[in-house]
Design an enzyme around this catalytic site. Structure first.
Site, PDB file in Angstrom:
ATOM      1  N   HIS A  55       3.786   6.864  -4.150  1.00 51.39           N
ATOM      2  CA  HIS A  55       5.212   6.807  -3.772  1.00 51.39           C
ATOM      3  C   HIS A  55       5.672   8.249  -3.551  1.00 51.39           C
ATOM      4  O   HIS A  55       5.153   8.949  -2.696  1.00 51.39           O
ATOM      5  CB  HIS A  55       5.956   6.052  -4.887  1.00 51.39           C
ATOM      6  N   HIS A  68       2.161   2.913   5.325  1.00 47.57           N
ATOM      7  CA  HIS A  68       3.411   2.498   4.696  1.00 47.57           C
ATOM      8  C   HIS A  68       3.442   0.990   4.603  1.00 47.57           C
ATOM      9  O   HIS A  68       2.963   0.314   5.507  1.00 47.57           O
ATOM     10  CB  HIS A  68       4.616   3.000   5.510  1.00 47.57           C
ATOM     11  N   ASP A  74       6.120  11.738   3.956  1.00 51.70           N
ATOM     12  CA  ASP A  74       5.513  12.751   3.092  1.00 51.70           C
ATOM     13  C   ASP A  74       4.489  13.634   3.793  1.00 51.70           C
ATOM     14  O   ASP A  74       4.059  14.633   3.222  1.00 51.70           O
ATOM     15  CB  ASP A  74       4.829  12.073   1.894  1.00 51.70           C
TER      16      ASP A  74
HETATM   17  N1  CMC Z   1      -5.613   6.174   3.945  1.00 48.67           N
HETATM   18  C1  CMC Z   1      -6.664   5.353   4.172  1.00 48.67           C
HETATM   19  N2  CMC Z   1      -6.589   4.024   4.189  1.00 48.67           N
HETATM   20  C2  CMC Z   1      -5.389   3.485   3.951  1.00 48.67           C
HETATM   21  C3  CMC Z   1      -4.237   4.264   3.707  1.00 48.67           C
HETATM   22  C4  CMC Z   1      -4.384   5.665   3.715  1.00 48.67           C
HETATM   23  N3  CMC Z   1      -3.344   6.462   3.489  1.00 48.67           N
HETATM   24  N4  CMC Z   1      -3.180   3.454   3.499  1.00 48.67           N
HETATM   25  C5  CMC Z   1      -3.635   2.201   3.617  1.00 48.67           C
HETATM   26  N5  CMC Z   1      -4.977   2.224   3.885  1.00 48.67           N
HETATM   27  C6  CMC Z   1      -5.843   1.067   4.144  1.00 48.67           C
HETATM   28  C7  CMC Z   1      -6.179   0.332   2.866  1.00 48.67           C
HETATM   29  O1  CMC Z   1      -7.360   0.809   2.292  1.00 48.67           O
HETATM   30  C8  CMC Z   1      -6.291  -1.091   3.362  1.00 48.67           C
HETATM   31  O2  CMC Z   1      -7.530  -1.210   4.016  1.00 48.67           O
HETATM   32  P1  CMC Z   1      -8.349  -2.612   3.947  1.00 48.67           P
HETATM   33  O3  CMC Z   1      -7.511  -3.589   4.719  1.00 48.67           O
HETATM   34  O4  CMC Z   1      -9.657  -2.323   4.572  1.00 48.67           O
HETATM   35  O5  CMC Z   1      -8.464  -2.979   2.490  1.00 48.67           O
HETATM   36  C9  CMC Z   1      -5.218  -1.189   4.451  1.00 48.67           C
HETATM   37  O6  CMC Z   1      -5.077   0.157   4.940  1.00 48.67           O
HETATM   38  C10 CMC Z   1      -3.877  -1.686   3.955  1.00 48.67           C
HETATM   39  O7  CMC Z   1      -3.494  -0.877   2.855  1.00 48.67           O
HETATM   40  P2  CMC Z   1      -2.691  -1.384   1.608  1.00 48.67           P
HETATM   41  O8  CMC Z   1      -2.998  -0.520   0.438  1.00 48.67           O
HETATM   42  O9  CMC Z   1      -2.867  -2.865   1.454  1.00 48.67           O
HETATM   43  O10 CMC Z   1      -1.214  -1.155   2.124  1.00 48.67           O
HETATM   44  P3  CMC Z   1       0.066  -1.127   1.208  1.00 48.67           P
HETATM   45  O11 CMC Z   1       1.185  -1.570   2.038  1.00 48.67           O
HETATM   46  O12 CMC Z   1      -0.163  -1.839  -0.074  1.00 48.67           O
HETATM   47  O13 CMC Z   1       0.198   0.423   0.826  1.00 48.67           O
HETATM   48  C11 CMC Z   1       0.816   2.700   0.824  1.00 48.67           C
HETATM   49  C12 CMC Z   1       1.126   1.297   1.363  1.00 48.67           C
HETATM   50  C13 CMC Z   1       1.924   3.641   1.238  1.00 48.67           C
HETATM   51  C14 CMC Z   1       0.788   2.654  -0.721  1.00 48.67           C
HETATM   52  C15 CMC Z   1      -0.555   3.157   1.380  1.00 48.67           C
HETATM   53  O14 CMC Z   1      -0.508   3.211   2.791  1.00 48.67           O
HETATM   54  C16 CMC Z   1      -0.997   4.488   0.814  1.00 48.67           C
HETATM   55  O15 CMC Z   1      -1.603   4.517  -0.257  1.00 48.67           O
HETATM   56  N6  CMC Z   1      -0.702   5.641   1.500  1.00 48.67           N
HETATM   57  C17 CMC Z   1      -1.036   6.931   0.972  1.00 48.67           C
HETATM   58  C18 CMC Z   1       0.027   7.358  -0.019  1.00 48.67           C
HETATM   59  C19 CMC Z   1       1.319   7.752   0.657  1.00 48.67           C
HETATM   60  O16 CMC Z   1       1.330   8.497   1.624  1.00 48.67           O
HETATM   61  N7  CMC Z   1       2.443   7.271   0.082  1.00 48.67           N
HETATM   62  C20 CMC Z   1       3.759   7.605   0.581  1.00 48.67           C
HETATM   63  C21 CMC Z   1       4.482   6.418   1.145  1.00 48.67           C
HETATM   64  S1  CMC Z   1       5.945   6.884   2.082  1.00 48.67           S
HETATM   65  C22 CMC Z   1       7.038   7.525   0.952  1.00 48.67           C
HETATM   66  C23 CMC Z   1       7.551   6.541   0.006  1.00 48.67           C
HETATM   67  O17 CMC Z   1       8.480   5.797   0.342  1.00 48.67           O
HETATM   68  O18 CMC Z   1       7.041   6.513  -1.123  1.00 48.67           O
END
Ligand code: CMC
Length: 430
Positions: free
Chosen positions: A267, A308, A364
């Protein structure tokens, strides 16, 4: 004939039910009537991480994740970033309309006259280790404020709520700057009420004796960054604010919970992680092997600042920050990590792994580069997210308390554990 309802046939019993569709949702409680027999609890929905569940009705922030749209109270983020300032945006988020001049001045006056913190807070901060993370300090001192303002627990009194809202928005930058100065062993700089919200924060952070001259370009950049971070509907920390606040605890305790949620690397802690990642990559030629590592890690290594839950397109906030970076770097000098970030983005946006999963830069990805160039240490980055998000958290909290449909948050579970069994005394266990 079209009808705003859903017909559901339970194939276990052959019975059909009609459930009302309102605003594109059905009420989960309407499913409870679907039972196989008298002893059956009734049907529930199962939605870990709330990926498809609306927990409230809100009139504050609108996001269209597919089109990359973000509006506060209907105003596009691009227009606010261009023309507004943080306090005006906070007013809008909290009260629903842009203020008149007199309303704005009254609001700004109320905020600037609550910026000081009780001297005991300084002593409290002095108790932290010299290298304490400022986000941990912020979280704890905000929680401690609830003991200084016990009247804040009267959360059903709208006037009282308003007073705590002003206090919190006013004091958060002071606590944040004190946390930083503690970590570098510098005496605390007191608020200067003649400066703007952001100008004052900069002087509390960086004043080294004598009068601090606020650079207008950096002050404006901070205003824009604060506008972009002010609210983002039902994200993890806002849900924490609403969830904890629904127990009717005072707002200082709820904000401390929201800060805790924001602290996590998925986050608000992501901006700090982006810089660590860029540092670790070190040079542009190492990017392909880093990307390969992300793709083959099975989700363990992430490209921080990418992806995201809601945006499946370029985060509109990231676009604004990327454009603004050049103006800041003209004053501060170019952050050498920018070239790595730009190349990383270019490669990722062409890579099938990221394209297929609709992973784009989020807020971010570029914000940390600007913060670092402005002189903020890495561990202050999540704190810089928490300061402006305070107005969003409070607006959402206030809205929740006025919402007659809300109650204490309490999800259900699907129990898969052992069913009833008898206790075995220790001596009888093998
Ligand atoms: N790098 C590599 N792979 C990723 C990433 C990433 N940053 N984000 C998602 N994925 C992949 C993930 O491994 C999954 O792949 P698969 O379908 O093969 O299992 C797929 O994309 C979907 O990911 P998810 O984890 O199910 O998506 P989510 O909606 O639960 O997670 C997130 C959203 C923001 C937590 C995630 O994209 C992430 O961890 N990003 C990196 C951390 C980050 O930059 N966070 C800041 C968010 S914006 C500011 C805020 O509001 O907090």
């Amino acid at each position: 004939m079209s009808k705003d309802s859903l017909s559901i046939t339970d194939n276990r019993t052959g019975k059909t039910y009609e459930v009302v569709i309102d605003n594109g949702t059905i009420k989960a409680l309407d499913l409870r009537q679907i039972k196989v027999g008298d002893g059956d609890f009734g049907l529930m929905t199962y939605d870990p991480a709330f990926t498809n569940t609306a927990s409230c009705k809100s009139r504050i922030t609108f996001i269209d994740g597919d089109r990359g749209v973000l509006n506060y109270r209907g105003y596009p983020i691009e227009q606010l970033a261009e023309q507004s300032n943080y306090l005006e945006t906070a007013y809008l988020i909290l009260l629903g309309e842009l203020p008149s001049r007199a309303q704005y001045e009254g609001f700004a006056h109320s905020i600037t006259h609550h910026t000081l913190v009780h001297e005991n807070i300084k002593e409290l901060m002095g108790g932290f280790r010299y290298d304490a993370h400022p986000m941990g300090m912020l979280m704890s001192t905000v929680a401690a404020l609830s003991t200084f303002y016990p009247e804040a627990k009267h959360i059903h009194d709208a006037r009282n709520r308003k007073e705590q809202i002003f206090r919190l928005i006013a004091k958060i930058p002071t606590l944040a700057a004190f946390a930083y100065r503690h970590s570098v062993g510098m005496p605390y700089a007191y608020p200067d009420n003649d400066l703007s919200y952001c100008g004052n924060f900069l002087q509390m952070m960086f004043k080294m004796g004598g009068r601090y001259k606020v650079n207008p370009v950096l002050e404006r950049a901070l205003e824009v960054l604060f506008i972009l971070h002010a609210d983002h509907e039902q994200n993890c920390s806002t849900s924490a604010m609403r969830g904890v606040g629904s127990s009717e605890v005072d707002p200082y305790s709820s904000i401390a919970a929201a800060i805790a949620a924001l602290y996590g690397p998925l986050h608000g802690g992501a901006n700090e992680q982006v810089l660590h990642m860029l540092h670790d990559i070190g040079s542009k030629d190492k990017i392909p092997s880093f990307i390969k590592g992300v793709k083959t890690s099975g989700g363990e290594v992430r490209l921080m600042g990418f992806g995201h839950r809601v945006y499946k397109n370029y985060d509109p906030r990231a676009k604004i920050i990327k454009r603004m970076a050049d103006q800041v770097f003209e004053v501060t000098g170019r952050n050498p990590l920018l070239d790595i970030a730009l190349e990383l983005e270019r490669i990722a946006l062409e890579d099938e792994y990221f394209v297929k999963r609709k992973l784009y830069p989020n807020v971010d990805f570029y914000s940390g580069l600007i913060y670092q160039a402005m002189g903020f240490p890495l561990d202050m980055f999540p704190v810089l997210f928490a300061i402006p998000r305070t107005s969003g958290w409070l607006a959402q909290w206030d809205e929740m308390l006025e919402d007659k449909e809300q109650k204490i948050a309490r999800p259900r579970q699907v129990y898969l554990g052992v069913q009833r069994r008898d206790y075995v005394p220790l001596v009888a266990r093998s």
